[in-house]
Write an enzyme that holds these catalytic residues in place. Structure first.
Site, mmCIF file in Angstrom:
data_model
loop_
_atom_site.group_PDB
_atom_site.id
_atom_site.type_symbol
_atom_site.label_atom_id
_atom_site.label_comp_id
_atom_site.label_asym_id
_atom_site.label_seq_id
_atom_site.Cartn_x
_atom_site.Cartn_y
_atom_site.Cartn_z
ATOM 1 N N ASN A 116 35.548 9.849 27.976
ATOM 2 C CA ASN A 116 34.541 10.372 27.848
ATOM 3 C C ASN A 116 33.690 10.149 26.461
ATOM 4 O O ASN A 116 34.355 9.390 25.529
ATOM 5 C CB ASN A 116 34.590 12.242 27.687
ATOM 6 C CG ASN A 116 35.537 12.546 26.545
ATOM 7 O OD1 ASN A 116 36.581 11.748 26.362
ATOM 8 N ND2 ASN A 116 35.241 13.385 25.803
ATOM 9 N N HIS A 117 32.332 10.570 26.157
ATOM 10 C CA HIS A 117 31.642 9.847 25.234
ATOM 11 C C HIS A 117 31.043 10.653 24.397
ATOM 12 O O HIS A 117 29.719 11.523 24.864
ATOM 13 C CB HIS A 117 30.631 8.687 25.656
ATOM 14 C CG HIS A 117 30.033 7.705 24.890
ATOM 15 N ND1 HIS A 117 30.365 7.815 23.510
ATOM 16 C CD2 HIS A 117 29.099 6.992 25.026
ATOM 17 C CE1 HIS A 117 29.726 6.806 22.838
ATOM 18 N NE2 HIS A 117 28.732 6.386 23.612
ATOM 19 N N ILE A 118 31.381 11.074 22.936
ATOM 20 C CA ILE A 118 30.644 12.291 22.347
ATOM 21 C C ILE A 118 30.086 11.919 20.887
ATOM 22 O O ILE A 118 29.394 12.436 20.187
ATOM 23 C CB ILE A 118 31.751 13.162 22.036
ATOM 24 C CG1 ILE A 118 32.964 12.622 21.260
ATOM 25 C CG2 ILE A 118 32.384 14.042 23.177
ATOM 26 C CD1 ILE A 118 33.813 13.924 20.797
ATOM 27 N N ASP A 142 33.272 6.386 18.959
ATOM 28 C CA ASP A 142 34.230 6.517 19.938
ATOM 29 C C ASP A 142 34.562 5.277 20.364
ATOM 30 O O ASP A 142 35.879 4.883 20.667
ATOM 31 C CB ASP A 142 33.512 7.186 21.219
ATOM 32 C CG ASP A 142 33.386 8.414 21.346
ATOM 33 O OD1 ASP A 142 33.802 9.242 20.486
ATOM 34 O OD2 ASP A 142 32.414 9.206 21.924
ATOM 35 N N ASN A 167 27.519 12.316 25.522
ATOM 36 C CA ASN A 167 27.377 13.736 25.803
ATOM 37 C C ASN A 167 27.242 14.534 24.834
ATOM 38 O O ASN A 167 28.133 14.906 24.163
ATOM 39 C CB ASN A 167 28.620 14.069 26.788
ATOM 40 C CG ASN A 167 28.665 15.336 27.293
ATOM 41 O OD1 ASN A 167 27.820 16.164 27.285
ATOM 42 N ND2 ASN A 167 29.377 15.384 28.685
#
Length: 201
Positions: free
Chosen positions: A42-44, A48, A118
């Site tokens: 996932n990408h925050i 990352d 995200n």
């Protein structure tokens, strides 16, 4: 062969993550040696890719927007790290071929299948783009789902969890060709979400 500069900068950033973000790494044993892998996370945050690479003993290769390769010093550094350009907003066949080549050579490819950061902040993984699933299916490489739990707050806690490798070709066996990639992308999304749900409390 691992870049000569990669271990040096990895050690520096490990120190930064340990000191400033109290980072915690879970599941490093789920990244085996000697085989091509696709790490799907996932990408925050812009941090990352660095975090994903620092959490494992293997060098991780990434795509990066083509514009970065026009900046001389940055271009040299990220190229030495094994990063390669991708043209955003269109299907870049050359980037896909390079991705398959990396995995076929027994190396590790890192991808953020959401396609962008995200920003929801609710711990829910966004819809997966099909690229990572397609690369894994074509290369027959196993996928390692990865969950990143933030936020990146100074002296806060950042956690990265590497899940168990998944054979997507085995998982989609029996599916129609038109459904295989979409179903595989949904599996990746489900596995990342499962890791987030288990460890975010």
């Amino acid at each position: 062969m691992e870049s000569k500069t990669y271990p040096f900068f990895r050690a520096i950033f490990r120190g930064i993550f340990a000191g400033l973000y109290r980072w915690r790494v879970i599941g490093q044993e789920n990244i085996p040696d000697g085989e091509g892998l696709v790490l799907c996370a996932n990408h925050i945050s812009n941090w990352d890719p660095i975090l994903l690479g620092c959490g494992t003993h293997r060098q991780v290769h990434f795509m990066a927007k083509a514009e970065l390769f026009r900046i001389p010093v940055i271009s040299w550094l990220i190229t030495d790290f094994g990063t390669f350009p991708v043209k955003r907003g269109a299907g870049d066949r050359q980037a896909i071929r390079k991705s398959l080549e990396i995995v076929d050579e027994g190396k590790v490819l890192g991808i953020f299948p959401e396609g962008r950061r995200n920003r929801s902040g609710d711990g829910t993984v966004g819809k997966m783009l099909p690229g990572a699933a397609m690369i894994a299916l074509k290369s027959k490489a196993r996928v390692v789902p990865v969950a990143i739990i933030g936020p990146y707050r100074l002296f806060g806690r950042v956690t990265i969890i590497y899940g168990k490798p998944i054979d997507l070709n085995e998982a989609v066996a029996g599916k129609e060709n038109a459904e295989r990639t979409q179903y595989a992308a949904e599996i990746i999304q489900h596995e990342i979400q499962k890791l987030l749900d288990i460890h975010k409390k």
